[in-house]
Design a protein around this motif. Structure first.
Motif, mmCIF file in Angstrom:
data_model
loop_
_atom_site.group_PDB
_atom_site.id
_atom_site.type_symbol
_atom_site.label_atom_id
_atom_site.label_comp_id
_atom_site.label_asym_id
_atom_site.label_seq_id
_atom_site.Cartn_x
_atom_site.Cartn_y
_atom_site.Cartn_z
ATOM 1 N N LEU A 133 14.450 -29.631 -34.191
ATOM 2 C CA LEU A 133 15.317 -31.045 -33.795
ATOM 3 C C LEU A 133 14.622 -32.591 -34.029
ATOM 4 O O LEU A 133 15.058 -33.482 -34.431
ATOM 5 C CB LEU A 133 15.742 -30.881 -31.685
ATOM 6 C CG LEU A 133 16.746 -32.446 -32.637
ATOM 7 C CD1 LEU A 133 18.016 -32.331 -32.691
ATOM 8 C CD2 LEU A 133 17.453 -32.624 -30.995
ATOM 9 N N ASP A 137 17.220 -34.658 -36.594
ATOM 10 C CA ASP A 137 18.022 -35.292 -35.888
ATOM 11 C C ASP A 137 18.497 -36.594 -36.621
ATOM 12 O O ASP A 137 17.653 -37.016 -36.653
ATOM 13 C CB ASP A 137 17.541 -35.655 -34.662
ATOM 14 C CG ASP A 137 18.590 -36.329 -33.341
ATOM 15 O OD1 ASP A 137 20.231 -36.158 -33.526
ATOM 16 O OD2 ASP A 137 18.153 -37.129 -32.966
ATOM 17 N N ASN A 149 22.809 -33.869 -29.619
ATOM 18 C CA ASN A 149 22.093 -32.656 -29.967
ATOM 19 C C ASN A 149 20.622 -32.375 -29.556
ATOM 20 O O ASN A 149 20.277 -31.501 -29.061
ATOM 21 C CB ASN A 149 21.038 -33.295 -31.589
ATOM 22 C CG ASN A 149 21.811 -33.200 -32.962
ATOM 23 O OD1 ASN A 149 22.687 -31.878 -32.950
ATOM 24 N ND2 ASN A 149 21.132 -33.013 -33.558
ATOM 25 N N GLY A 244 18.226 -28.012 -38.919
ATOM 26 C CA GLY A 244 18.421 -29.271 -39.482
ATOM 27 C C GLY A 244 17.634 -28.793 -40.677
ATOM 28 O O GLY A 244 16.902 -28.431 -41.160
ATOM 29 N N THR A 257 22.228 -31.507 -39.214
ATOM 30 C CA THR A 257 22.130 -30.524 -38.328
ATOM 31 C C THR A 257 22.981 -30.163 -37.773
ATOM 32 O O THR A 257 24.459 -29.818 -37.880
ATOM 33 C CB THR A 257 20.979 -30.975 -36.905
ATOM 34 O OG1 THR A 257 22.420 -31.854 -36.404
ATOM 35 C CG2 THR A 257 20.339 -32.382 -37.140
#
Length: 360
Positions: A133, A137, A149, A244, A257
């Motif tokens: 992530l 993000d 997220n 993502g 994402t």
């Protein structure tokens, strides 16, 4: 309580170690941290950002970035091999208390080896979902306690009420105890593999977790994918992935994402969450950035016929006072779909924060 006295003593001891180790030419020890505090006003949210009736005002810690204190070290063993470690604890800057009442180093506690073949670490550390992530993000993992997220897609606050994997909590599984993780960088690609031991006497699989991740990072483009499976103490299963991509459009960074997980909450019931995030960062000048993100969370449960979820939009305006210090203004709007929160609570909420963050 005991943990309240442990923290200052540990900090003092670690600070002395940091001073002592600077004399060694082959070893490095870095003291680092983030201090983030803001004045926050909310309508439809409590001071802890849960859905609530009415308005609230508070001093909040970690709206821009989570307040923390840590030590990391590197010992050159020769031949390109080094020993490393990291100890990191979260801090509630508004009260001075530890973020975790049960773990002194709740954010990181690991030791490992690193060389040209990669890095191998053992201890408490982030999952491959969390690692996937970070680069993509839309908010750059800002406002972690409120960021869908972080909370839903990467399982920091999954809200399932069960401990999946050895996280030490029934509220989330962003970091895991008893884990072994490998990370290797090969040209523009990074691969990760992680396994956390459940350490349950009756079963080798109960409370365990395994995951794989891969990312691509070039000058203007990043793409990531992480997949992980978690077991509860009774071998209920949670499967999750995060994917993502982010890239530059002129001077603007744009990110997209998608995250999904499905969890067995009983032998006959399941909960599925999907999270879609879109947004980016627009430099308005050399010292001012605008960060804007929109998230959509959808939830499906086999125990109800109604699908629900929420939309959340978050914006940050940041002014850089120096390389280490920023002023920021934050504005957020949340709209819950019927059924996600109690019927007695409002279906929308707004928050406004004005704060200062300093990195050291």
């Amino acid at each position: 309580m005991k943990h309240q006295t442990l923290f200052p003593k540990a900090c003092a001891t670690l600070s002395l170690l940091a001073c002592a180790c600077t004399a060694s030419a082959q070893s490095t020890l870095t003291l680092y941290g983030i201090t983030d505090a803001s004045v926050r006003y909310t309508d439809g949210l409590s001071a802890s950002n849960a859905a609530a009736v009415g308005s609230a005002s508070a001093i909040s810690s970690g709206v821009n970035n989570t307040s923390r204190f840590g030590l990391r070290g590197n010992d050159d063993l020769g031949g390109g091999l080094s020993a490393i470690f990291n100890l990191e604890t979260g801090i509630n800057l508004d009260t001075g208390a530890q973020a975790s009442a049960t773990k002194l180093f709740d954010r990181a506690a690991y030791v490992g080896l690193t060389a040209n073949w990669g890095t191998l670490t053992l201890g408490r550390q982030t999952t491959v979902l969390a690692d996937a992530l970070g680069p993509v993000d839309p908010l750059g993992v800002r406002f972690a306690g409120f960021n869908p997220n972080v909370g839903i897609a990467a399982l920091s606050a999954h809200g399932l009420g069960i401990e999946y994997g050895p996280s030490g909590a029934s509220t989330g599984a962003y970091r895991l105890d008893n884990s072994v993780k490998y990370s290797g960088k090969f040209s523009d690609f990074t691969v990760r593999a992680m396994h956390a031991f459940g350490e349950q006497a009756a079963s080798s699989s109960a409370l365990s977790s395994s995951g794989l991740g891969m990312s691509y990072q070039a000058a203007d483009v990043a793409a990531t994918l992480g997949y992980a499976e978690f077991k509860s103490a009774s071998n209920l299963q949670l499967k999750a992935y995060v994917a993502g991509i982010s890239g530059k459009l002129g001077s603007t960074k744009v990110s997209l994402t998608y995250g999904r997980h499905e969890a067995e909450t009983t032998l006959t019931a399941k909960t599925r969450n999907t999270t879609l995030g879109l947004g980016g960062t627009l430099p308005l000048s050399s010292s001012v950035d605008l960060i804007l993100a929109h998230y959509r969370v959808n939830r499906t449960r086999t125990t109800t016929l109604v699908d629900d979820g929420y939309n959340r939009t978050v914006a940050f305006l940041e002014y850089k006072l120096s390389k280490r210090t920023k002023l920021y203004a934050e504005l957020d709007q949340t709209h819950w779909q019927t059924g996600y929160v109690a019927a007695s609570l409002p279906d929308s909420a707004t928050g406004l924060s004005l704060g200062l963050v300093h990195n050291f």
